[in-house]
Design a protein around this motif. Structure first.
Motif: not given
Length: 223
Positions: A195-214
């Motif tokens: 979902l996120y292109l940068t390591d900065h956002y991927y590392n911080q938000l990717e897991t939470q974002a996928r959980d939220n969407i599900k």
């Protein structure tokens, strides 16, 4: 991350600072006129999520990363204008916002500057970086797109409020149609490898974002 809280008056001051840093060919009165137009548009009654509060959230994040951007003023103006035109009944809001930004800023900025802003706003339509973006601009574009999607990785309570606000903006759509359309959008997001292109956002938000969407998908399925 440090936290910065803005009032809408502060948003106007930062708008003036970013714009005046890019050009001397504009007066404080002209800047104020442009800002008041932004305030009016983001305060339109059809908006519930795409308001100045959304811009504020993005500028708070910009404060945390502007030191690693090559052109933070360009990114700031792209953020201010990326949703300046917003009609939930239309599908060309990004194009209309980009054109509005170009028309508004072209008397004061160089062609390269306002064309960059136009291109960045257009990328928010599908959250993919244009293949024509120069390598030295890629990093900035990636951060802008990640900022725009950062709400997906917010704590569930904030995400839930976002989801409710989006539903409010689409209140003209019948419940079944909204459920089907929103489900397709969310499933499309989950289909992306990242979902996120940068390591900065991927590392911080990717897991939470996928959980939220599900979690939202589960809620939609129960309607």
């Amino acid at each position: 991350m440090k936290t910065v809280l803005y009032k809408h008056d502060d948003l106007g001051k930062y708008f003036a600072q970013h714009l005046s840093a890019m050009t001397s060919a504009i007066t404080p009165k002209q800047i104020d006129r442009l800002w008041q137009d932004i305030v009016m548009r983001y305060g339109e009654p059809q908006r519930a999520y795409h308001t100045l509060n959304h811009i504020e959230q993005l500028l708070v994040q910009l404060e945390n990363i502007n030191h690693i951007l090559s052109e933070p003023h360009i990114i700031a103006l792209a953020l201010y204008y990326h949703d300046v035109i917003y009609d939930p009944t239309r599908s060309d809001n990004e194009l209309r916002s980009a054109e509005f930004a170009t028309d508004t800023l072209s008397p004061y900025l160089s062609p390269e500057q306002y064309q960059q802003i136009h291109a960045l706003i257009m990328m928010t339509a599908n959250h993919q970086i244009d293949t024509l973006v120069a390598s030295d601009k890629y990093n900035d574009a990636a951060y802008l797109l990640d900022m725009d999607l950062s709400i997906l990785g917010a704590p569930w309570t904030a995400y839930e409020q976002y989801a409710k606000a989006i539903r409010q903006e689409y209140k003209h759509v019948a419940a079944d149609n909204y459920r089907d359309g929103r489900t397709a959008v969310l499933q499309g997001l989950l289909a992306h490898p990242k979902l996120y292109l940068t390591d900065h956002y991927y590392n911080q938000l990717e897991t939470q974002a996928r959980d939220n969407i599900k979690r939202e998908l589960t809620s939609l399925a129960a309607l």
